[in-house]
Design a protein around this motif. Structure first.
Motif, PDB file in Angstrom:
ATOM      1  N   SER A  84       0.838  -1.189   0.000  1.00  0.00           N
ATOM      2  CA  SER A  84       0.000   0.000   0.000  1.00  0.00           C
ATOM      3  C   SER A  84       0.880   1.248   0.000  1.00  0.00           C
ATOM      4  CB  SER A  84      -0.920   0.021   1.233  1.00  0.00           C
ATOM      5  OG  SER A  84      -0.145   0.091   2.420  1.00  0.00           O
ATOM      6  N   SER A  85       0.234   2.388  -0.229  1.00  0.00           N
ATOM      7  CA  SER A  85       0.879   3.692  -0.066  1.00  0.00           C
ATOM      8  C   SER A  85       0.423   4.233   1.284  1.00  0.00           C
ATOM      9  CB  SER A  85       0.473   4.633  -1.204  1.00  0.00           C
ATOM     10  OG  SER A  85       0.998   5.933  -0.980  1.00  0.00           O
ATOM     11  N   HIS A  86       1.200   3.986   2.295  1.00  0.00           N
ATOM     12  CA  HIS A  86       0.779   4.299   3.666  1.00  0.00           C
ATOM     13  C   HIS A  86       1.393   5.597   4.188  1.00  0.00           C
ATOM     14  CE1 HIS A  86      -0.560   3.558   7.769  1.00  0.00           C
ATOM     15  NE2 HIS A  86       0.679   3.746   8.189  1.00  0.00           N
ATOM     16  N   PHE A  87       2.679   5.803   3.907  1.00  0.00           N
ATOM     17  CA  PHE A  87       3.381   6.930   4.518  1.00  0.00           C
ATOM     18  C   PHE A  87       3.468   8.165   3.627  1.00  0.00           C
ATOM     19  CE2 PHE A  87       5.173   3.274   6.875  1.00  0.00           C
ATOM     20  CZ  PHE A  87       4.830   3.676   8.147  1.00  0.00           C
ATOM     21  N   SER A  88       3.009   8.056   2.383  1.00  0.00           N
ATOM     22  CA  SER A  88       3.041   9.167   1.421  1.00  0.00           C
ATOM     23  C   SER A  88       4.475   9.514   1.019  1.00  0.00           C
ATOM     24  CB  SER A  88       2.317  10.402   1.969  1.00  0.00           C
ATOM     25  OG  SER A  88       3.046  11.014   3.024  1.00  0.00           O
ATOM     26  N   ARG A  89       4.623  10.594   0.232  1.00  0.00           N
ATOM     27  CA  ARG A  89       5.914  11.109  -0.249  1.00  0.00           C
ATOM     28  C   ARG A  89       6.789  10.028  -0.908  1.00  0.00           C
ATOM     29  NH1 ARG A  89       6.817  16.231   0.390  1.00  0.00           N
ATOM     30  NH2 ARG A  89       5.488  17.407   1.838  1.00  0.00           N
ATOM     31  N   GLY A  90       6.161   9.227  -1.745  1.00  0.00           N
ATOM     32  CA  GLY A  90       6.912   8.256  -2.545  1.00  0.00           C
ATOM     33  C   GLY A  90       7.366   7.034  -1.794  1.00  0.00           C
ATOM     34  N   VAL A  91       6.791   6.754  -0.612  1.00  0.00           N
ATOM     35  CA  VAL A  91       7.168   5.569   0.162  1.00  0.00           C
ATOM     36  C   VAL A  91       6.149   4.460  -0.085  1.00  0.00           C
ATOM     37  CG1 VAL A  91       7.504   4.606   2.472  1.00  0.00           C
ATOM     38  CG2 VAL A  91       8.371   6.900   1.927  1.00  0.00           C
ATOM     39  N   LEU A  92       6.646   3.314  -0.512  1.00  0.00           N
ATOM     40  CA  LEU A  92       5.820   2.141  -0.756  1.00  0.00           C
ATOM     41  C   LEU A  92       5.969   1.200   0.441  1.00  0.00           C
ATOM     42  CD1 LEU A  92       4.101   0.766  -3.086  1.00  0.00           C
ATOM     43  CD2 LEU A  92       6.199  -0.480  -3.644  1.00  0.00           C
ATOM     44  N   THR A  93       4.854   0.801   1.036  1.00  0.00           N
ATOM     45  CA  THR A  93       4.875  -0.020   2.250  1.00  0.00           C
ATOM     46  C   THR A  93       4.424  -1.442   1.932  1.00  0.00           C
ATOM     47  OG1 THR A  93       4.478   1.859   3.706  1.00  0.00           O
ATOM     48  CG2 THR A  93       3.863  -0.307   4.540  1.00  0.00           C
ATOM     49  N   MET A  94       5.216  -2.410   2.400  1.00  0.00           N
ATOM     50  CA  MET A  94       4.920  -3.825   2.178  1.00  0.00           C
ATOM     51  C   MET A  94       4.940  -4.551   3.521  1.00  0.00           C
ATOM     52  SD  MET A  94       7.303  -4.032  -1.241  1.00  0.00           S
ATOM     53  CE  MET A  94       6.708  -5.558  -1.954  1.00  0.00           C
ATOM     54  N   HIS A  95       4.090  -5.552   3.647  1.00  0.00           N
ATOM     55  CA  HIS A  95       3.910  -6.237   4.925  1.00  0.00           C
ATOM     56  C   HIS A  95       4.501  -7.647   4.871  1.00  0.00           C
ATOM     57  CE1 HIS A  95       1.080  -3.219   6.594  1.00  0.00           C
ATOM     58  NE2 HIS A  95       0.791  -3.025   5.310  1.00  0.00           N
ATOM     59  N   PRO A  96       5.526  -7.919   5.682  1.00  0.00           N
ATOM     60  CA  PRO A  96       6.082  -9.279   5.724  1.00  0.00           C
ATOM     61  C   PRO A  96       5.081 -10.339   6.172  1.00  0.00           C
ATOM     62  CG  PRO A  96       7.655  -7.711   6.621  1.00  0.00           C
ATOM     63  CD  PRO A  96       6.362  -6.957   6.414  1.00  0.00           C
ATOM     64  N   GLN A  97       4.047  -9.937   6.900  1.00  0.00           N
ATOM     65  CA  GLN A  97       2.952 -10.823   7.292  1.00  0.00           C
ATOM     66  C   GLN A  97       3.345 -11.857   8.349  1.00  0.00           C
ATOM     67  OE1 GLN A  97       1.374 -12.413   3.621  1.00  0.00           O
ATOM     68  NE2 GLN A  97       0.545 -10.438   2.982  1.00  0.00           N
ATOM     69  N   TYR A  98       4.405 -11.549   9.095  1.00  0.00           N
ATOM     70  CA  TYR A  98       4.785 -12.389  10.230  1.00  0.00           C
ATOM     71  C   TYR A  98       5.048 -11.494  11.442  1.00  0.00           C
ATOM     72  CZ  TYR A  98       5.778 -16.306   7.030  1.00  0.00           C
ATOM     73  OH  TYR A  98       5.686 -17.297   6.098  1.00  0.00           O
ATOM     74  N   LEU A  99       4.777 -12.047  12.615  1.00  0.00           N
ATOM     75  CA  LEU A  99       5.260 -11.466  13.854  1.00  0.00           C
ATOM     76  C   LEU A  99       6.450 -12.329  14.258  1.00  0.00           C
ATOM     77  CD1 LEU A  99       3.061 -10.503  16.940  1.00  0.00           C
ATOM     78  CD2 LEU A  99       5.407 -11.279  17.144  1.00  0.00           C
ATOM     79  N   PHE A 100       7.631 -11.707  14.350  1.00  0.00           N
ATOM     80  CA  PHE A 100       8.853 -12.453  14.632  1.00  0.00           C
ATOM     81  C   PHE A 100       9.228 -12.309  16.109  1.00  0.00           C
ATOM     82  CE2 PHE A 100       9.279 -11.437  10.083  1.00  0.00           C
ATOM     83  CZ  PHE A 100       9.545 -12.700   9.575  1.00  0.00           C
ATOM     84  N   ARG A 101       9.810 -13.367  16.643  1.00  0.00           N
ATOM     85  CA  ARG A 101      10.316 -13.320  18.009  1.00  0.00           C
ATOM     86  C   ARG A 101      11.723 -13.935  18.016  1.00  0.00           C
ATOM     87  NH1 ARG A 101       7.953 -12.189  22.760  1.00  0.00           N
ATOM     88  NH2 ARG A 101       7.091 -10.588  21.376  1.00  0.00           N
ATOM     89  N   THR A 102      12.682 -13.171  18.523  1.00  0.00           N
ATOM     90  CA  THR A 102      14.069 -13.600  18.607  1.00  0.00           C
ATOM     91  C   THR A 102      14.450 -13.835  20.067  1.00  0.00           C
ATOM     92  OG1 THR A 102      14.587 -11.234  18.446  1.00  0.00           O
ATOM     93  CG2 THR A 102      14.933 -12.562  16.475  1.00  0.00           C
ATOM     94  N   PRO A 103      15.545 -14.559  20.336  1.00  0.00           N
ATOM     95  CA  PRO A 103      15.997 -14.761  21.714  1.00  0.00           C
ATOM     96  C   PRO A 103      16.348 -13.429  22.380  1.00  0.00           C
ATOM     97  CG  PRO A 103      17.064 -16.321  20.233  1.00  0.00           C
ATOM     98  CD  PRO A 103      16.362 -15.313  19.369  1.00  0.00           C
ATOM     99  N   PRO A 104      16.381 -13.396  23.710  1.00  0.00           N
ATOM    100  CA  PRO A 104      16.711 -12.158  24.426  1.00  0.00           C
ATOM    101  C   PRO A 104      18.027 -11.554  23.944  1.00  0.00           C
ATOM    102  CG  PRO A 104      15.910 -13.807  25.966  1.00  0.00           C
ATOM    103  CD  PRO A 104      16.057 -14.499  24.642  1.00  0.00           C
ATOM    104  N   GLY A 105      18.009 -10.239  23.700  1.00  0.00           N
ATOM    105  CA  GLY A 105      19.199  -9.534  23.246  1.00  0.00           C
ATOM    106  C   GLY A 105      19.388  -9.504  21.745  1.00  0.00           C
ATOM    107  N   TRP A 106      18.579 -10.280  21.035  1.00  0.00           N
ATOM    108  CA  TRP A 106      18.681 -10.332  19.575  1.00  0.00           C
ATOM    109  C   TRP A 106      17.525  -9.562  18.938  1.00  0.00           C
ATOM    110  CZ3 TRP A 106      22.360 -13.012  16.543  1.00  0.00           C
ATOM    111  CH2 TRP A 106      23.307 -13.731  17.279  1.00  0.00           C
ATOM    112  N   GLY A 107      17.839  -8.854  17.858  1.00  0.00           N
ATOM    113  CA  GLY A 107      16.823  -8.180  17.059  1.00  0.00           C
ATOM    114  C   GLY A 107      16.944  -8.620  15.616  1.00  0.00           C
ATOM    115  N   LEU A 108      16.132  -8.027  14.762  1.00  0.00           N
ATOM    116  CA  LEU A 108      16.193  -8.301  13.329  1.00  0.00           C
ATOM    117  C   LEU A 108      16.508  -7.015  12.579  1.00  0.00           C
ATOM    118  CD1 LEU A 108      13.149 -10.623  12.463  1.00  0.00           C
ATOM    119  CD2 LEU A 108      15.557 -11.255  12.637  1.00  0.00           C
TER     120      LEU A 108
END
Length: 246
Positions: A84-108
């Motif tokens: 979708s065009s969610h944020f405007s000003r030429g930004v295209l937004t796409m949804h990975p469609q997952y909620l991710f969970r990593t071990p403590p201290g780790w991010g993505l």
């Protein structure tokens, strides 16, 4: 260690280990870019999230959401759930469609697939604290100029890489002269002599150099003239696990 992936709908996007190949790398004579180990390792160090259908998006250069027009290859009644065009000003937004969970201290780190080049649009990178975040994130691309771009079905639109991000803060860059590390200087000088000699022989048409084609010290994890060894952790191929149902 587990990267937990919770689908947000009944038919989420495909998730797969990063692929080594790139169209522009294939187009070179003798597929020369694949000799660059840093490129191929980057391509495969993470997981790709793939487009569930093909579509085109066109930006007219304007600042509003309506200034981006998105057209799927076939009718998609739930298209807005993916792109979708969610944020405007030429930004295209796409949804990975997952909620991710990593071990403590780790991010993505969520970014575009490494060395996957698209003309007219640029992936925006984000670091997400997925060790606590209870909702999904979006993947955003920004048009670099007015125009039309395309994503094919099965094309990666997001690339995720787990990172123990808080430990990065422990690093302190320290600038030192190469002479202050005699062992490293010796290894560099040996490599430099070998490299210069090889390039000279290659340029002069030396048949042995031409047959060798390229030096493989880094690819094989070697140091010239036996001045040292690469650690046993050296890798020249990455094999990440496919998702499983658990």
């Amino acid at each position: 260690m587990e990267l937990e992936c919770y689908p947000m709908n009944a038919r989420p996007c495909d998730l797969a280990p990063g692929r080594q190949s790139r169209n522009w790398m294939d187009a070179f004579a003798s597929r020369h870019p694949y000799r660059c180990l840093p490129l191929t390792m980057a391509n495969t160090t993470g997981w790709e999230i793939l487009c569930p259908f093909g579509f085109t998006a066109e930006w007219n250069g304007g600042p509003s959401q309506n200034d981006i027009t998105i057209t799927p290859d076939r009718h998609q009644p739930e298209m807005d759930h993916f792109v979708s065009s969610h944020f405007s000003r030429g930004v295209l937004t796409m949804h990975p469609q997952y909620l991710f969970r990593t071990p403590p201290g780790w991010g993505l780190i969520a970014q575009g697939s490494p060395n996957h080049v698209k003309d007219g649009i640029q992936p925006l990178s984000g670091l997400i604290e997925t060790d606590w975040l209870p909702f999904p994130f979006t993947m955003n691309w920004i048009f670099t100029r007015p125009g039309r771009i395309r994503f094919d079905k099965g094309e990666p639109f997001c690339f995720i890489l787990p990172v123990e991000h808080r430990k990065v803060e422990q690093f302190e860059p320290v600038i030192r002269s190469l002479e202050s590390n005699p062992g490293m200087k010796g290894q560099f000088d040996a490599w430099n002599r070998s490299r210069t000699d090889f390039n000279t022989r290659l340029a002069s048409g030396d048949p042995d150099a031409a047959k060798e084609a390229w030096q493989r010290f880094y690819f094989k994890g070697e140091v010239p003239e036996a001045l040292g060894k690469a650690p046993a952790t050296h890798a020249n191929k990455r094999r990440l696990k496919n998702p499983r149902v658990g």
